[in-house]
Design an enzyme around this catalytic site. Structure first.
Site, PDB file in Angstrom:
ATOM      1  N   GLY A 188       2.890 -58.263   8.441  1.00  0.00           N
ATOM      2  CA  GLY A 188       3.095 -57.285   9.435  1.00  0.00           C
ATOM      3  C   GLY A 188       1.748 -56.799  10.157  1.00  0.00           C
ATOM      4  N   THR A 189       0.558 -57.511  10.043  1.00  0.00           N
ATOM      5  CA  THR A 189      -0.537 -57.393  10.859  1.00  0.00           C
ATOM      6  C   THR A 189      -0.250 -57.253  12.252  1.00  0.00           C
ATOM      7  OG1 THR A 189      -1.001 -59.888  10.685  1.00  0.00           O
ATOM      8  CG2 THR A 189      -2.253 -58.100   9.330  1.00  0.00           C
ATOM      9  N   GLY A 190       0.703 -58.370  12.897  1.00  0.00           N
ATOM     10  CA  GLY A 190       0.970 -58.287  14.275  1.00  0.00           C
ATOM     11  C   GLY A 190       1.580 -57.165  14.783  1.00  0.00           C
ATOM     12  N   CYS A 191       2.667 -56.569  13.888  1.00  0.00           N
ATOM     13  CA  CYS A 191       3.433 -55.687  14.463  1.00  0.00           C
ATOM     14  C   CYS A 191       2.712 -54.181  14.458  1.00  0.00           C
ATOM     15  CB  CYS A 191       4.773 -55.387  13.248  1.00  0.00           C
ATOM     16  SG  CYS A 191       5.723 -56.804  13.190  1.00  0.00           S
TER      17      CYS A 191
ATOM     18  N   THR B 101      -1.255 -59.774   4.337  1.00  0.00           N
ATOM     19  CA  THR B 101      -1.394 -59.776   5.985  1.00  0.00           C
ATOM     20  C   THR B 101       0.070 -59.602   6.487  1.00  0.00           C
ATOM     21  OG1 THR B 101      -1.414 -62.132   5.943  1.00  0.00           O
ATOM     22  CG2 THR B 101      -3.506 -61.057   6.078  1.00  0.00           C
TER      23      THR B 101
ATOM     24  N   LYS C 179      -4.228 -63.024  19.649  1.00  0.00           N
ATOM     25  CA  LYS C 179      -4.817 -62.686  18.266  1.00  0.00           C
ATOM     26  C   LYS C 179      -5.431 -63.843  17.530  1.00  0.00           C
ATOM     27  CE  LYS C 179      -0.892 -61.116  17.500  1.00  0.00           C
ATOM     28  NZ  LYS C 179       0.489 -60.168  16.942  1.00  0.00           N
TER      29      LYS C 179
HETATM   30  N1  LIG Z   1      -7.900 -61.720   7.012  1.00  0.00           N
HETATM   31  C1  LIG Z   1      -8.040 -60.758   8.296  1.00  0.00           C
HETATM   32  N2  LIG Z   1      -9.066 -60.220   8.065  1.00  0.00           N
HETATM   33  C2  LIG Z   1      -9.317 -59.446   9.255  1.00  0.00           C
HETATM   34  N3  LIG Z   1      -8.306 -59.168  10.226  1.00  0.00           N
HETATM   35  C3  LIG Z   1      -7.289 -60.077  10.301  1.00  0.00           C
HETATM   36  C4  LIG Z   1      -7.210 -60.789   9.233  1.00  0.00           C
HETATM   37  N4  LIG Z   1      -5.952 -61.554   9.608  1.00  0.00           N
HETATM   38  C5  LIG Z   1      -5.567 -61.213  10.761  1.00  0.00           C
HETATM   39  N5  LIG Z   1      -6.469 -60.027  11.256  1.00  0.00           N
HETATM   40  C6  LIG Z   1      -6.338 -59.482  12.541  1.00  0.00           C
HETATM   41  O1  LIG Z   1      -5.021 -58.844  12.535  1.00  0.00           O
HETATM   42  C7  LIG Z   1      -4.452 -58.732  13.683  1.00  0.00           C
HETATM   43  C8  LIG Z   1      -3.198 -59.561  13.802  1.00  0.00           C
HETATM   44  O2  LIG Z   1      -3.440 -60.903  13.840  1.00  0.00           O
HETATM   45  P1  LIG Z   1      -2.407 -62.063  13.348  1.00  0.00           P
HETATM   46  O3  LIG Z   1      -2.458 -61.994  11.952  1.00  0.00           O
HETATM   47  O4  LIG Z   1      -3.003 -63.298  14.044  1.00  0.00           O
HETATM   48  O5  LIG Z   1      -1.022 -61.791  14.064  1.00  0.00           O
HETATM   49  P2  LIG Z   1       0.455 -61.912  13.432  1.00  0.00           P
HETATM   50  O6  LIG Z   1       0.671 -60.925  12.445  1.00  0.00           O
HETATM   51  O7  LIG Z   1       1.063 -61.748  14.692  1.00  0.00           O
HETATM   52  O8  LIG Z   1       0.459 -63.456  13.039  1.00  0.00           O
HETATM   53  C9  LIG Z   1      -5.429 -59.400  14.726  1.00  0.00           C
HETATM   54  O9  LIG Z   1      -6.359 -58.194  15.206  1.00  0.00           O
HETATM   55  C10 LIG Z   1      -6.294 -60.373  13.880  1.00  0.00           C
HETATM   56  O10 LIG Z   1      -7.627 -60.559  14.125  1.00  0.00           O
HETATM   57  C1  LIG Z   2      11.707 -57.564  11.570  1.00  0.00           C
HETATM   58  C2  LIG Z   2      10.310 -58.340  11.665  1.00  0.00           C
HETATM   59  N1  LIG Z   2       9.630 -58.031  13.081  1.00  0.00           N
HETATM   60  C3  LIG Z   2       8.553 -58.996  13.037  1.00  0.00           C
HETATM   61  C4  LIG Z   2       7.982 -59.710  12.017  1.00  0.00           C
HETATM   62  C5  LIG Z   2       6.714 -60.589  12.120  1.00  0.00           C
HETATM   63  O1  LIG Z   2       5.733 -59.576  11.788  1.00  0.00           O
HETATM   64  P1  LIG Z   2       4.246 -59.836  12.094  1.00  0.00           P
HETATM   65  O2  LIG Z   2       3.651 -58.669  12.296  1.00  0.00           O
HETATM   66  O3  LIG Z   2       3.932 -61.030  12.875  1.00  0.00           O
HETATM   67  O4  LIG Z   2       3.838 -60.300  10.463  1.00  0.00           O
HETATM   68  P2  LIG Z   2       4.265 -61.401   9.706  1.00  0.00           P
HETATM   69  O5  LIG Z   2       5.603 -61.115   8.973  1.00  0.00           O
HETATM   70  O6  LIG Z   2       4.488 -62.714  10.563  1.00  0.00           O
HETATM   71  O7  LIG Z   2       3.219 -61.388   8.643  1.00  0.00           O
HETATM   72  C6  LIG Z   2       8.812 -59.756  10.986  1.00  0.00           C
HETATM   73  N2  LIG Z   2       8.510 -60.515   9.759  1.00  0.00           N
HETATM   74  N3  LIG Z   2       9.919 -59.125  10.704  1.00  0.00           N
END
Ligand SMILES: Nc1ncnc2c1ncn2[C@@H]1O[C@H](COP(=O)(O)OP(=O)(O)O)[C@@H](O)[C@H]1O
Ligand SMILES: Cc1ncc(COP(=O)(O)OP(=O)(O)O)c(N)n1
Length: 273
Positions: free
Chosen positions: A210-213, A208, A177
């Site tokens: 929890g976007t990854g989850c 943002t 990602k």
């Molecule tokens: N500001 C944003 N606008 C649009 N898409 C986003 C934005 N931030 C993250 N994404 C998308 O959200 C998803 C999760 O990505 P990311 O934020 O890198 O994960 P994580 O939460 O694990 O750090 C990906 O598809 C990424 O491209």
């Molecule tokens: C319990 C728990 N699991 C995973 C995460 C990380 O979540 P993620 O979707 O990568 O989003 P961010 O928290 O990094 O924004 C978490 N915080 N807690």
């Protein structure tokens, strides 16, 4: 009778509902998949960060897994926060017993707040024991850097990382990602020898958490339905983009995404302020 599609998340909790088990279950529900959950760790966290973590005893995690697998078989298994080596070994034993169930790894290592959710030795074990069992691995940039052991700063690095996770670490597919890079929100999928770019506009928002989850749970739901990896990741990208595009503006810090954002897109007059 219609077959009910089911998915299981094995992960930690977020009492404010934006990440972890809570985000996964909301996502499964929105994708019309019956969600089940096994809790690995209870996390005292909110939109400002992680305050404390309690890992559940391994025997109790096993009892939860047995409760699910002896009753309702999941159509997909997703893991999120699995911090200890014994948790990984336990999960590997279940995944190996069910080789036909898609297994999705979100290799949660660090929260956006910067709080570490996994130690060094566990990082090695997830790479060596679980990644080779995965249908797809969904790391963000810092997590991919740990898995592949090189720096990622642009799209060609994302591509190289996705290929390394498949070719060298043994996963069937990887989507790395690009949320942490600048410019458009581009993720790179590598599967069956092909590279695919998942591209969306980047929205200027602090919400943002929890976007990854959420993205990984949406992939899991679509794989549970029998969609291909290419289809599942494309649908999940639309889902997370909508969840970010229509923020809920909740919390004092980096707030949760909007798991019903996709419904607002479908009904534009209902777009929230
Ligand atoms: N500001 C944003 N606008 C649009 N898409 C986003 C934005 N931030 C993250 N994404 C998308 O959200 C998803 C999760 O990505 P990311 O934020 O890198 O994960 P994580 O939460 O694990 O750090 C990906 O598809 C990424 O491209
Ligand atoms: C319990 C728990 N699991 C995973 C995460 C990380 O979540 P993620 O979707 O990568 O989003 P961010 O928290 O990094 O924004 C978490 N915080 N807690």
């Amino acid at each position: 009778m219609t077959k009910i599609v089911t998915a299981l998340t094995i992960a930690g909790t977020d009492p404010t509902g934006g990440a972890g088990i809570q985000a996964d279950l909301k996502t499964f529900q929105e994708r019309e998949v019956y969600g089940m959950s096994v809790v690995t760790s209870v996390v005292a966290q909110n939109t400002l960060g992680v305050k404390a973590v309690e890992h559940l005893p391994i025997d109790f995690i096993d009892q939860q897994l047995q409760a699910v697998f002896t009753d309702i078989e999941p159509s997909a298994i997703k893991t999120g926060m699995i911090s200890t080596i014994e948790m990984m070994e336990l999960i590997a034993s279940y995944v190996k017993k069910h080789p036909d169930i898609p297994y999705i790894i979100d290799p949660v290592m660090v929260a956006t707040s910067g709080d570490a959710l996994m130690n060094e030795e566990s990082r090695r074990v997830i790479r060596e024991l679980l990644v080779p069992l995965a249908t797809i691995v969904t790391p963000n940039v810092p997590e991919a850097e740990i898995l592949v052991d090189f720096k990622i700063s642009d799209l060609s690095d994302l591509e190289k990382a996705a290929q390394t996770i498949v070719k060298d670490l043994g996963a069937k597919a990887a989507v790395v990602k690009g949320g942490h890079l600048a410019g458009k929100a581009v993720d790179v999928l590598y599967v069956d020898g092909n590279v695919h770019y998942l591209e969306a506009d980047r929205f200027e928002t602090k919400h943002t958490h929890g976007t990854g989850c959420t993205f990984s749970a949406a992939i899991s739901a679509e794989l549970a339905k029998g969609k291909s990896i290419v289809e599942a990741t494309a649908l999940a990208k639309d889902f997370i983009t909508d969840a970010i595009q229509y923020p809920l503006n909740l919390g004092l810090g980096s707030g949760p995404t909007n798991h019903w954002g996709h419904r607002l897109k479908e009904l534009p007059n209902k777009k929230e302020d």
